[in-house]
Design a protein around this motif. Structure first.
Motif, PDB file in Angstrom:
ATOM      1  N   ASP A 166      34.863   3.111  -6.758  1.00 30.30           N
ATOM      2  CA  ASP A 166      33.496   3.116  -7.284  1.00 30.30           C
ATOM      3  C   ASP A 166      32.872   1.731  -7.183  1.00 30.30           C
ATOM      4  OD1 ASP A 166      33.585   5.837  -8.078  1.00 30.30           O
ATOM      5  OD2 ASP A 166      34.664   5.278  -9.903  1.00 30.30           O
ATOM      6  N   LEU A 167      33.679   0.705  -7.438  1.00 29.32           N
ATOM      7  CA  LEU A 167      33.163  -0.661  -7.384  1.00 29.32           C
ATOM      8  C   LEU A 167      32.705  -1.024  -5.981  1.00 29.32           C
ATOM      9  CD1 LEU A 167      32.574  -3.311  -8.740  1.00 29.32           C
ATOM     10  CD2 LEU A 167      34.984  -3.956  -8.494  1.00 29.32           C
ATOM     11  N   GLU A 168      33.439  -0.578  -4.967  1.00 26.96           N
ATOM     12  CA  GLU A 168      33.027  -0.819  -3.583  1.00 26.96           C
ATOM     13  C   GLU A 168      31.676  -0.158  -3.305  1.00 26.96           C
ATOM     14  OE1 GLU A 168      36.090   0.506  -0.972  1.00 26.96           O
ATOM     15  OE2 GLU A 168      37.568  -0.947  -1.692  1.00 26.96           O
ATOM     16  N   ILE A 169      31.513   1.051  -3.820  1.00 30.10           N
ATOM     17  CA  ILE A 169      30.246   1.761  -3.634  1.00 30.10           C
ATOM     18  C   ILE A 169      29.122   1.048  -4.373  1.00 30.10           C
ATOM     19  CG2 ILE A 169      29.016   3.932  -4.058  1.00 30.10           C
ATOM     20  CD1 ILE A 169      31.773   5.342  -3.805  1.00 30.10           C
ATOM     21  N   LEU A 170      29.388   0.615  -5.600  1.00 26.16           N
ATOM     22  CA  LEU A 170      28.382  -0.088  -6.396  1.00 26.16           C
ATOM     23  C   LEU A 170      27.946  -1.388  -5.726  1.00 26.16           C
ATOM     24  CD1 LEU A 170      29.771   0.441 -10.005  1.00 26.16           C
ATOM     25  CD2 LEU A 170      27.571   1.258  -9.137  1.00 26.16           C
ATOM     26  N   LYS A 175      23.408  -4.216  -3.237  1.00 26.17           N
ATOM     27  CA  LYS A 175      22.789  -4.988  -2.159  1.00 26.17           C
ATOM     28  C   LYS A 175      21.605  -4.232  -1.569  1.00 26.17           C
ATOM     29  CE  LYS A 175      27.089  -7.358  -0.966  1.00 26.17           C
ATOM     30  NZ  LYS A 175      28.226  -7.446   0.011  1.00 26.17           N
ATOM     31  N   LYS A 176      21.765  -2.926  -1.408  1.00 25.84           N
ATOM     32  CA  LYS A 176      20.691  -2.118  -0.815  1.00 25.84           C
ATOM     33  C   LYS A 176      19.482  -2.015  -1.732  1.00 25.84           C
ATOM     34  CE  LYS A 176      19.725   2.483   1.083  1.00 25.84           C
ATOM     35  NZ  LYS A 176      20.287   3.808   1.434  1.00 25.84           N
ATOM     36  N   PHE A 177      19.734  -1.791  -3.042  1.00 24.67           N
ATOM     37  CA  PHE A 177      18.626  -1.545  -3.975  1.00 24.67           C
ATOM     38  C   PHE A 177      18.301  -2.760  -4.846  1.00 24.67           C
ATOM     39  CE2 PHE A 177      20.229   2.688  -2.953  1.00 24.67           C
ATOM     40  CZ  PHE A 177      19.053   3.371  -2.689  1.00 24.67           C
ATOM     41  N   GLN A 178      18.997  -3.875  -4.590  1.00 24.51           N
ATOM     42  CA  GLN A 178      18.690  -5.143  -5.256  1.00 24.51           C
ATOM     43  C   GLN A 178      18.793  -5.077  -6.785  1.00 24.51           C
ATOM     44  OE1 GLN A 178      17.900  -8.209  -3.412  1.00 24.51           O
ATOM     45  NE2 GLN A 178      18.972  -6.822  -2.014  1.00 24.51           N
ATOM     46  N   PHE A 179      19.903  -4.495  -7.277  1.00 27.55           N
ATOM     47  CA  PHE A 179      20.160  -4.580  -8.716  1.00 27.55           C
ATOM     48  C   PHE A 179      21.417  -5.410  -8.960  1.00 27.55           C
ATOM     49  CE2 PHE A 179      22.196  -0.448  -7.577  1.00 27.55           C
ATOM     50  CZ  PHE A 179      23.490  -0.654  -8.054  1.00 27.55           C
ATOM     51  N   ASN A 180      21.562  -5.898 -10.188  1.00 26.93           N
ATOM     52  CA  ASN A 180      22.716  -6.715 -10.540  1.00 26.93           C
ATOM     53  C   ASN A 180      23.974  -5.865 -10.583  1.00 26.93           C
ATOM     54  OD1 ASN A 180      21.384  -9.236 -10.953  1.00 26.93           O
ATOM     55  ND2 ASN A 180      20.623  -8.465 -12.917  1.00 26.93           N
ATOM     56  N   LEU A 181      25.000  -6.286  -9.860  1.00 25.17           N
ATOM     57  CA  LEU A 181      26.252  -5.541  -9.823  1.00 25.17           C
ATOM     58  C   LEU A 181      26.887  -5.442 -11.203  1.00 25.17           C
ATOM     59  CD1 LEU A 181      28.533  -4.137  -8.224  1.00 25.17           C
ATOM     60  CD2 LEU A 181      29.485  -6.422  -7.783  1.00 25.17           C
ATOM     61  N   ASN A 182      26.715  -6.467 -12.020  1.00 19.48           N
ATOM     62  CA  ASN A 182      27.298  -6.437 -13.370  1.00 19.48           C
ATOM     63  C   ASN A 182      26.367  -5.803 -14.398  1.00 19.48           C
ATOM     64  OD1 ASN A 182      25.376  -8.460 -13.777  1.00 19.48           O
ATOM     65  ND2 ASN A 182      26.871 -10.112 -13.584  1.00 19.48           N
TER      66      ASN A 182
END
Length: 230
Positions: A166-170, A175-182
């Protein structure tokens, strides 16, 4: 030092406690504020009342307050009151803060701590998002996503327990939708079901999902410690 921790039940507040203990500090109390509504700019809203079960699993005293408005000034006043209560009752030296990027939130905590002559401990501050999220999984933190409010995350993520896959997908979605990964920008909220701090894992007994096509919430209706689940 003897510390109290501002506690929302999400990954950041739990991991901040974990790291503070790794540094040799002791956690004497958890401080949780139940916001008046989900419109709060300072407080975590989703499943906040279920933090009581987490505190039971950690066997740490829990100070709970309830805000009567969405005004940040009122929330800060209540937070000041609860931190002062923790200082008087548990003789704490400081507060654990799980913030990563929010200067707004950190400045509010710093102001309160300065006023009460306490130290502010922010062990996650400016952590690299990708490294931090991987560290959570490496350190056996089991957490679910309990709300989403961003492009790229749909209702399939609600209630999902995050794995390495899931983390790889997130990472790709962030990156695609420009939201913070955390999720520091509020793009999603989390709830911890198990981690090294817990004496017993938690089990969700009943839940509800809400989705409006853009925003969604995974509401925990009933939850218990695994050994005590009805």
């Amino acid at each position: 030092m003897k510390l109290a921790a501002f506690f929302s039940g999400g990954k950041d507040s739990c991991y901040a406690i974990y790291k503070a203990k790794k540094l040799g500090h002791t956690i004497e109390a958890l401080i949780t504020i139940i916001p008046y509504s989900d419109e709060s700019n300072l407080l975590h809203y989703d499943n906040i009342t279920k933090t009581k079960v987490q505190s039971e699993s950690m066997n740490i005293s829990h100070i709970i307050g309830k805000s009567v408005s969405t005004k940040t000034t009122d929330e800060i006043s209540l937070l000041h009151k609860l931190i002062s209560e923790a200082k008087n009752n548990f003789q704490i030296d400081g507060i654990v803060h799980g913030g990563i990027l929010s200067e707004f939130q950190k400045s509010k905590f710093e102001s309160i701590c300065d006023d009460l002559k306490l130290k502010l401990i922010s062990p996650l501050w400016h952590e690299n998002a990708s490294v931090y999220m991987k560290n959570l999984l490496d350190d056996n933190f089991e957490f679910i996503i309990c709300s989403v409010t961003t492009n790229g995350l749909d209702d399939r993520w609600l209630g999902k327990k995050i794995t390495y896959t899931d983390l790889e997908i997130l990472e790709k979605l962030s990156k695609k939708f420009q939201f913070n990964l955390n999720f520091e920008g509020g793009e999603a909220e989390t709830f911890v079901l198990n981690c090294p701090l817990f004496n017993n894992p938690l089990k969700i007994i009943e839940f509800k999902k809400k989705w409006d096509g853009y925003r969604g919430r995974f509401e925990i209706v009933d939850i218990g410690l695994v050994n005590n689940v009805r």
